[in-house]
Design a protein around this motif. Sequence first.
Motif, PDB file in Angstrom:
ATOM      1  N   ARG A 168      -4.091   3.343   9.180  1.00 39.81           N
ATOM      2  CA  ARG A 168      -4.149   4.806   9.128  1.00 39.81           C
ATOM      3  C   ARG A 168      -5.112   5.245   8.036  1.00 39.81           C
ATOM      4  O   ARG A 168      -5.461   4.468   7.150  1.00 39.81           O
ATOM      5  CB  ARG A 168      -2.763   5.391   8.846  1.00 39.81           C
ATOM      6  CG  ARG A 168      -2.208   5.103   7.455  1.00 39.81           C
ATOM      7  CD  ARG A 168      -0.848   5.753   7.285  1.00 39.81           C
ATOM      8  NE  ARG A 168      -0.275   5.565   5.969  1.00 39.81           N
ATOM      9  CZ  ARG A 168      -0.478   6.368   4.932  1.00 39.81           C
ATOM     10  NH1 ARG A 168      -1.308   7.405   5.034  1.00 39.81           N
ATOM     11  NH2 ARG A 168       0.121   6.151   3.775  1.00 39.81           N
ATOM     12  N   HIS A 169      -5.538   6.493   8.129  1.00 42.47           N
ATOM     13  CA  HIS A 169      -6.406   7.037   7.096  1.00 42.47           C
ATOM     14  C   HIS A 169      -5.617   7.181   5.794  1.00 42.47           C
ATOM     15  O   HIS A 169      -4.474   7.638   5.790  1.00 42.47           O
ATOM     16  CB  HIS A 169      -6.943   8.396   7.528  1.00 42.47           C
ATOM     17  CG  HIS A 169      -7.780   9.054   6.472  1.00 42.47           C
ATOM     18  ND1 HIS A 169      -9.070   8.650   6.212  1.00 42.47           N
ATOM     19  CD2 HIS A 169      -7.491  10.058   5.594  1.00 42.47           C
ATOM     20  CE1 HIS A 169      -9.552   9.392   5.219  1.00 42.47           C
ATOM     21  NE2 HIS A 169      -8.620  10.247   4.832  1.00 42.47           N
ATOM     22  N   LEU A 170      -6.216   6.779   4.702  1.00 48.05           N
ATOM     23  CA  LEU A 170      -5.539   6.848   3.414  1.00 48.05           C
ATOM     24  C   LEU A 170      -5.967   8.096   2.652  1.00 48.05           C
ATOM     25  O   LEU A 170      -7.128   8.524   2.746  1.00 48.05           O
ATOM     26  CB  LEU A 170      -5.851   5.602   2.583  1.00 48.05           C
ATOM     27  CG  LEU A 170      -5.403   4.275   3.196  1.00 48.05           C
ATOM     28  CD1 LEU A 170      -5.787   3.114   2.294  1.00 48.05           C
ATOM     29  CD2 LEU A 170      -3.908   4.265   3.459  1.00 48.05           C
ATOM     30  N   PRO A 188      -5.826  -1.031   6.561  1.00 44.73           N
ATOM     31  CA  PRO A 188      -4.645  -0.236   6.939  1.00 44.73           C
ATOM     32  C   PRO A 188      -4.888   0.482   8.261  1.00 44.73           C
ATOM     33  O   PRO A 188      -6.008   0.874   8.582  1.00 44.73           O
ATOM     34  CB  PRO A 188      -4.515   0.761   5.780  1.00 44.73           C
ATOM     35  CG  PRO A 188      -5.211   0.102   4.638  1.00 44.73           C
ATOM     36  CD  PRO A 188      -6.333  -0.689   5.231  1.00 44.73           C
ATOM     37  N   TYR A 226     -14.963   2.488   4.454  1.00 42.91           N
ATOM     38  CA  TYR A 226     -14.607   1.880   3.186  1.00 42.91           C
ATOM     39  C   TYR A 226     -15.795   1.172   2.545  1.00 42.91           C
ATOM     40  O   TYR A 226     -16.633   0.584   3.221  1.00 42.91           O
ATOM     41  CB  TYR A 226     -13.452   0.896   3.382  1.00 42.91           C
ATOM     42  CG  TYR A 226     -12.249   1.537   4.033  1.00 42.91           C
ATOM     43  CD1 TYR A 226     -11.495   2.490   3.349  1.00 42.91           C
ATOM     44  CD2 TYR A 226     -11.891   1.222   5.331  1.00 42.91           C
ATOM     45  CE1 TYR A 226     -10.403   3.089   3.953  1.00 42.91           C
ATOM     46  CE2 TYR A 226     -10.801   1.823   5.939  1.00 42.91           C
ATOM     47  CZ  TYR A 226     -10.061   2.753   5.247  1.00 42.91           C
ATOM     48  OH  TYR A 226      -8.993   3.360   5.828  1.00 42.91           O
ATOM     49  N   LEU A 230     -10.566   3.935  -1.151  1.00 41.53           N
ATOM     50  CA  LEU A 230     -10.207   2.529  -1.052  1.00 41.53           C
ATOM     51  C   LEU A 230     -11.479   1.689  -1.112  1.00 41.53           C
ATOM     52  O   LEU A 230     -12.466   1.992  -0.435  1.00 41.53           O
ATOM     53  CB  LEU A 230      -9.456   2.249   0.241  1.00 41.53           C
ATOM     54  CG  LEU A 230      -8.945   0.813   0.430  1.00 41.53           C
ATOM     55  CD1 LEU A 230      -7.636   0.809   1.205  1.00 41.53           C
ATOM     56  CD2 LEU A 230      -9.971  -0.058   1.149  1.00 41.53           C
ATOM     57  N   ILE A 278       0.839  -1.207   0.000  1.00 34.14           N
ATOM     58  CA  ILE A 278       0.000   0.000   0.000  1.00 34.14           C
ATOM     59  C   ILE A 278       0.871   1.253   0.000  1.00 34.14           C
ATOM     60  O   ILE A 278       0.621   2.204  -0.767  1.00 34.14           O
ATOM     61  CB  ILE A 278      -0.949  -0.013   1.211  1.00 34.14           C
ATOM     62  CG1 ILE A 278      -2.020  -1.096   1.018  1.00 34.14           C
ATOM     63  CG2 ILE A 278      -1.598   1.354   1.410  1.00 34.14           C
ATOM     64  CD1 ILE A 278      -2.907  -1.297   2.225  1.00 34.14           C
ATOM     65  N   GLU A 279       1.904   1.278   0.834  1.00 30.74           N
ATOM     66  CA  GLU A 279       2.772   2.452   0.887  1.00 30.74           C
ATOM     67  C   GLU A 279       3.492   2.659  -0.439  1.00 30.74           C
ATOM     68  O   GLU A 279       3.650   3.798  -0.915  1.00 30.74           O
ATOM     69  CB  GLU A 279       3.788   2.308   2.026  1.00 30.74           C
ATOM     70  CG  GLU A 279       3.177   2.354   3.413  1.00 30.74           C
ATOM     71  CD  GLU A 279       2.388   3.627   3.676  1.00 30.74           C
ATOM     72  OE1 GLU A 279       2.805   4.702   3.211  1.00 30.74           O
ATOM     73  OE2 GLU A 279       1.340   3.538   4.341  1.00 30.74           O
ATOM     74  N   LEU A 299       1.009   4.128  -2.873  1.00 36.01           N
ATOM     75  CA  LEU A 299       0.748   5.536  -2.545  1.00 36.01           C
ATOM     76  C   LEU A 299       1.929   6.412  -2.950  1.00 36.01           C
ATOM     77  O   LEU A 299       1.736   7.545  -3.411  1.00 36.01           O
ATOM     78  CB  LEU A 299       0.464   5.681  -1.051  1.00 36.01           C
ATOM     79  CG  LEU A 299      -0.850   5.076  -0.546  1.00 36.01           C
ATOM     80  CD1 LEU A 299      -0.944   5.202   0.969  1.00 36.01           C
ATOM     81  CD2 LEU A 299      -2.055   5.738  -1.217  1.00 36.01           C
TER      82      LEU A 299
END
Length: 341
Positions: A139-141, A137, A157, A145, A114-115, A118
């Motif tokens: 944390r907030h993205l 995840p 989500y 998503l 994911i990181e 991003l």
Amino acid sequence: MSPRVTLADVAERARVSRTAASLILNGRENTRMSDDARRRVFDAAEELNYRPNLMARGLRMEKSATIGFVSDRIASTRYAGPMIRGALGAARERDHTLFVTETEGDLQEQARAIEALLDRQVDALILATVTGKIIMPGRHLPVPLVVLNGSAGPGEYVSVLPDEEAGGRQAAMHLIELGHRRVHILGTSESQYWTVPVRRRIGSLLSEFARAGVEVVQVSLDRPVWDFEAGLDTAGRAVAEHGPVTAVVALNDTLAAGAYQGFRQAGLRIPDDVSLVSFDDDEIVSVLRPELTTVALPFEAMGRRAVEIALGAHASIPAEYLEQMQLQRRHSTRSVSATRR
């Protein structure tokens, strides 16, 4: 290797400034560029085979025309083809590229994937699962998503799921309408092995059969794996240990394929002696004779829907989008009155 052609190269060939070349190639309107300058820029770009730096453009425009697709084991299962094909088609129609990666169910690998996506400025993320449950995840993205083929629980989500309850209901009602009153269900009866989709599927089957007064025998597997060998072993054992029935529900098509062989070895013919209905509408169905009646999982439609939501819906809208499962009536089931007993 030839050096990468830059925007400055195009501008020099077209005899315009770099800013002018950028405005023209990015389709900016309301500029004072002459038609001749526009023609020279496009001709220069074509002659030099110029490829724009999409990452840099994405940073400027806050869009990269890419979507990240992270799965646990989807890409290495039979679900991959239709689900990813649907997502690819919907992405392509919207001029987006799909980046696909797999984590093997490793949460640390999921976080890294994911990181990494991003960092590449993807416009949206899709988390796909084969188990029906996914860890979100921590944390907030910063991008929308969508969870594909699973549920993330309460939160912000969106989930795209097959309607397993409706699918189980269709399979049960099909056998009930054919007059069957004692049914085997082939698959593990041990609830600790049930994924979320399986829980919904079995729950719906049992509910419909109970409502119609149908006796159900759940035949547990020796191991929680739904493969050909399990279907082969379990079908024969079902007849030997639990007595005769007129119909069987296999919880997926691979189990059903094994059951074909298992019943044949037990001297039973499908559908003359026993009707068989299943789930998935897997490719294996095409080689079975008689052709298998099964409830189709709408994987391609789900992949498409996930992309449509990812690029069009606000990430803060909690919802589940259920794709309809359809019973494919073929030749492995028949009415009790036509069954040879």
